[in-house]
Write a protein that holds these residues in place. Structure first.
Motif, PDB file in Angstrom:
ATOM      1  N   HIS A  85      -2.735  38.703-102.874  1.00 24.78           N
ATOM      2  CA  HIS A  85      -3.487  37.607-102.651  1.00 24.78           C
ATOM      3  C   HIS A  85      -3.873  36.849-101.379  1.00 24.78           C
ATOM      4  CE1 HIS A  85      -4.220  33.355-102.990  1.00 24.78           C
ATOM      5  NE2 HIS A  85      -4.982  33.570-104.273  1.00 24.78           N
ATOM      6  N   ASP A  86      -2.503  36.624-100.700  1.00 21.17           N
ATOM      7  CA  ASP A  86      -2.717  35.846 -99.351  1.00 21.17           C
ATOM      8  C   ASP A  86      -3.388  36.781 -98.193  1.00 21.17           C
ATOM      9  OD1 ASP A  86      -1.686  33.857-100.926  1.00 21.17           O
ATOM     10  OD2 ASP A  86       0.219  33.685 -99.889  1.00 21.17           O
ATOM     11  N   HIS A  87      -2.897  38.308 -98.448  1.00 19.59           N
ATOM     12  CA  HIS A  87      -3.426  39.164 -97.436  1.00 19.59           C
ATOM     13  C   HIS A  87      -4.941  39.373 -97.633  1.00 19.59           C
ATOM     14  CE1 HIS A  87       1.168  40.452 -97.433  1.00 19.59           C
ATOM     15  NE2 HIS A  87       0.769  39.519 -96.572  1.00 19.59           N
ATOM     16  N   VAL A  88      -5.449  39.290 -98.724  1.00 18.93           N
ATOM     17  CA  VAL A  88      -7.005  39.306 -98.662  1.00 18.93           C
ATOM     18  C   VAL A  88      -7.502  38.332 -98.022  1.00 18.93           C
ATOM     19  CG1 VAL A  88      -9.102  39.243-100.621  1.00 18.93           C
ATOM     20  CG2 VAL A  88      -6.833  40.499-101.101  1.00 18.93           C
ATOM     21  N   LYS A  89      -7.371  36.931 -98.011  1.00 19.64           N
ATOM     22  CA  LYS A  89      -7.717  35.890 -97.160  1.00 19.64           C
ATOM     23  C   LYS A  89      -7.394  36.059 -95.871  1.00 19.64           C
ATOM     24  CE  LYS A  89      -7.734  32.625-100.657  1.00 19.64           C
ATOM     25  NZ  LYS A  89      -7.588  31.332-101.342  1.00 19.64           N
ATOM     26  N   THR A 141       0.787  46.063-106.069  1.00 20.62           N
ATOM     27  CA  THR A 141      -0.189  44.769-106.216  1.00 20.62           C
ATOM     28  C   THR A 141      -0.995  45.156-107.331  1.00 20.62           C
ATOM     29  OG1 THR A 141       0.087  44.478-103.944  1.00 20.62           O
ATOM     30  CG2 THR A 141      -1.704  43.092-105.280  1.00 20.62           C
ATOM     31  N   GLU A 145      -4.794  40.748-109.221  1.00 18.88           N
ATOM     32  CA  GLU A 145      -4.562  39.922-108.216  1.00 18.88           C
ATOM     33  C   GLU A 145      -5.588  39.884-107.126  1.00 18.88           C
ATOM     34  OE1 GLU A 145      -0.415  39.962-106.781  1.00 18.88           O
ATOM     35  OE2 GLU A 145      -0.939  39.606-104.787  1.00 18.88           O
ATOM     36  N   THR A 146      -5.667  41.235-106.740  1.00 22.29           N
ATOM     37  CA  THR A 146      -6.709  41.266-105.442  1.00 22.29           C
ATOM     38  C   THR A 146      -8.146  40.661-105.966  1.00 22.29           C
ATOM     39  OG1 THR A 146      -5.490  43.587-104.952  1.00 22.29           O
ATOM     40  CG2 THR A 146      -7.682  43.052-104.034  1.00 22.29           C
ATOM     41  N   GLN A 148      -8.946  38.292-108.101  1.00 23.26           N
ATOM     42  CA  GLN A 148      -8.682  36.944-107.896  1.00 23.26           C
ATOM     43  C   GLN A 148      -8.751  36.353-106.521  1.00 23.26           C
ATOM     44  OE1 GLN A 148      -5.452  36.398-111.176  1.00 23.26           O
ATOM     45  NE2 GLN A 148      -6.905  36.495-112.448  1.00 23.26           N
ATOM     46  N   ALA A 149      -8.273  36.869-106.054  1.00 23.72           N
ATOM     47  CA  ALA A 149      -8.125  36.345-104.479  1.00 23.72           C
ATOM     48  C   ALA A 149      -9.515  36.639-103.873  1.00 23.72           C
ATOM     49  CB  ALA A 149      -7.392  37.229-103.538  1.00 23.72           C
ATOM     50  N   GLU A 152     -11.638  33.868-105.200  1.00 24.05           N
ATOM     51  CA  GLU A 152     -11.551  32.586-104.206  1.00 24.05           C
ATOM     52  C   GLU A 152     -12.141  32.438-103.196  1.00 24.05           C
ATOM     53  OE1 GLU A 152      -7.073  31.835-104.167  1.00 24.05           O
ATOM     54  OE2 GLU A 152      -7.087  32.394-106.341  1.00 24.05           O
ATOM     55  N   LEU A 153     -12.302  33.904-102.316  1.00 26.03           N
ATOM     56  CA  LEU A 153     -13.313  33.673-101.375  1.00 26.03           C
ATOM     57  C   LEU A 153     -14.748  33.245-101.142  1.00 26.03           C
ATOM     58  CD1 LEU A 153     -12.255  37.212 -99.744  1.00 26.03           C
ATOM     59  CD2 LEU A 153     -11.116  35.099 -99.248  1.00 26.03           C
TER      60      LEU A 153
END
Ligand SMILES: NC(=O)c1ccc[n+]([C@@H]2O[C@H](COP(=O)([O-])OP(=O)(O)OC[C@H]3O[C@@H](n4cnc5c(N)ncnc54)[C@H](OP(=O)(O)O)[C@@H]3O)[C@@H](O)[C@H]2O)c1
Length: 316
Positions: A85-89, A141, A145-146, A148-149, A152-153
């Motif tokens: 999640h956080d790494h996609v952002k 992962t 999860e990917t 959903q991130a 959010e972008l």
């Protein structure tokens, strides 16, 4: 000619330009020239290691007023090592900073494969292998999860549209079970040697447009006599069809895709070929010609990660 993307209504050009293996030293000039001659879609990725140089070409065209930002459709992709999640952002922010842009028009998950995270300060682009340069290190992962991130972008305005690449039917159907924002584009390898008709039919049913990559079949493979095939550009059927229309073999192969509503992103570092590729919609093939070209299918996949490691059998 363009494809209207469903959720945003944004127009994605039917013919763009790819940047994989565009030599870094010439990238900026190639891209600047491409925009000058009318290319309005650039396909890039962190993995190609040349986003900064590609961006330089675009920034030059923007500064000279040849185009405005909103006139160019820029696609990039999140790499396998940034699926958490956080790494996609982190990835999209890192890439946008390299481009000097506020947003991408389309951001794709490059492969449905999660690899162990690599800090960009340690190695960038991260590539397929760990620090030893030969071991593929998987990470647990789930794709949900990917995705959903990725959604959010969009919420945060960092990307306008999101999509997937190298995804087969099973995963595509599963993503749609939980997606708040469905994939807007599916980018897959597709050419007359790999027509993927079942996937094309499924995507049509699901109203997800396809972008074909390696739509000419990357030429280097054929020069090496890859799996006993000849280059599509030299295939008698393609050459004769091109002659019949007064066009080039490359234009015939690209038109075989675009005439069926499939977008193409041919890559070339030769400026005259950029012009040639861009003009591929200047004629129509007959239905018989399209069917004959489709008949060249031999399910020849050029880009399959399973060749790196059997655990990467995403098309199995
Ligand atoms: N999502 C993914 O996993 C993925 C994977 C692969 C590629 N892609 C994207 O798709 C883009 C296109 O795919 P690709 O680069 O693999 O293959 P491609 O565009 O089908 O073919 C590129 C090759 O064809 C040559 N070429 C281009 N136009 C030509 C023409 N009109 N006549 C003759 N030769 C021509 C180029 O050589 P010269 O440069 O010497 O002209 C290059 O060797 C990539 O650049 C990348 O942006 C995405």
């Amino acid at each position: 000619m363009s494809i209207v993307l469903k959720r945003t209504g944004q127009k994605m050009p039917l013919v763009g330009m790819g940047t994989w293996k565009l030599p870094n030293a010439e990238c900026a000039d190639n891209i600047y020239h491409a925009i000058k001659v009318g290319v309005r879609l650039i396909d890039a990725a962190s993995d190609y290691g040349n986003e900064k140089e590609v961006a330089e070409g675009i920034q030059r065209a923007l500064k000279e007023g040849i185009v405005k930002r909103e006139d160019i459709f820029i696609t990039s992709k999140v790499w396998n090592t940034n699926h958490a999640h956080d790494h996609v952002k982190e990835a999209v922010k890192y890439q946008l900073a390299q481009w000097g842009l506020d947003y991408f028009d389309l951001y794709l998950v490059h492969f449905p494969i999660a690899l162990k995270y690599v800090d960009p300060a340690h190695r960038y682009p991260a590539g397929w292998f760990g620090d030893d340069g030969k071991t593929v290190e998987l990470q647990n992962t789930p794709f949900q999860e990917t995705w959903q991130a990725m959604e959010e972008l969009v919420d945060e305005g960092l990307v306008k549209n999101i999509g997937v690449s190298n995804v087969a039917g099973t995963l595509l159907l599963d993503i749609l079970r939980y997606a708040r924002i469905p994939p807007q584009v599916l980018q897959v390898e597709l050419h007359p040697y790999l027509t993927q008709q079942a996937l094309v039919n499924l995507a049509k049913q699901l109203d997800i447009p396809i972008t074909a990559y390696s739509s000419l079949g990357p030429q280097g493979y054929f020069e090496m006599g890859f799996k006993g095939t000849v280059s599509l550009l030299q295939h008698d059927l393609i050459v004769n069809t091109a002659k019949a229309h007064g066009k080039t073999p490359g234009q015939v192969i690209l038109r075989w895709s675009t005439q069926r509503g499939i977008a193409v992103i041919p890559k070339t570092s030769v400026d005259t070929l950029t012009i040639e590729n861009q003009a591929c919609n200047s004629f129509d093939l007959t239905e018989e010609e399209i069917n004959a070209i489709s008949g060249l299918n031999i399910n020849l996949r050029l880009n399959d990660p399973v060749e790196l490691d059997p655990r990467l059998g995403i098309f199995a």
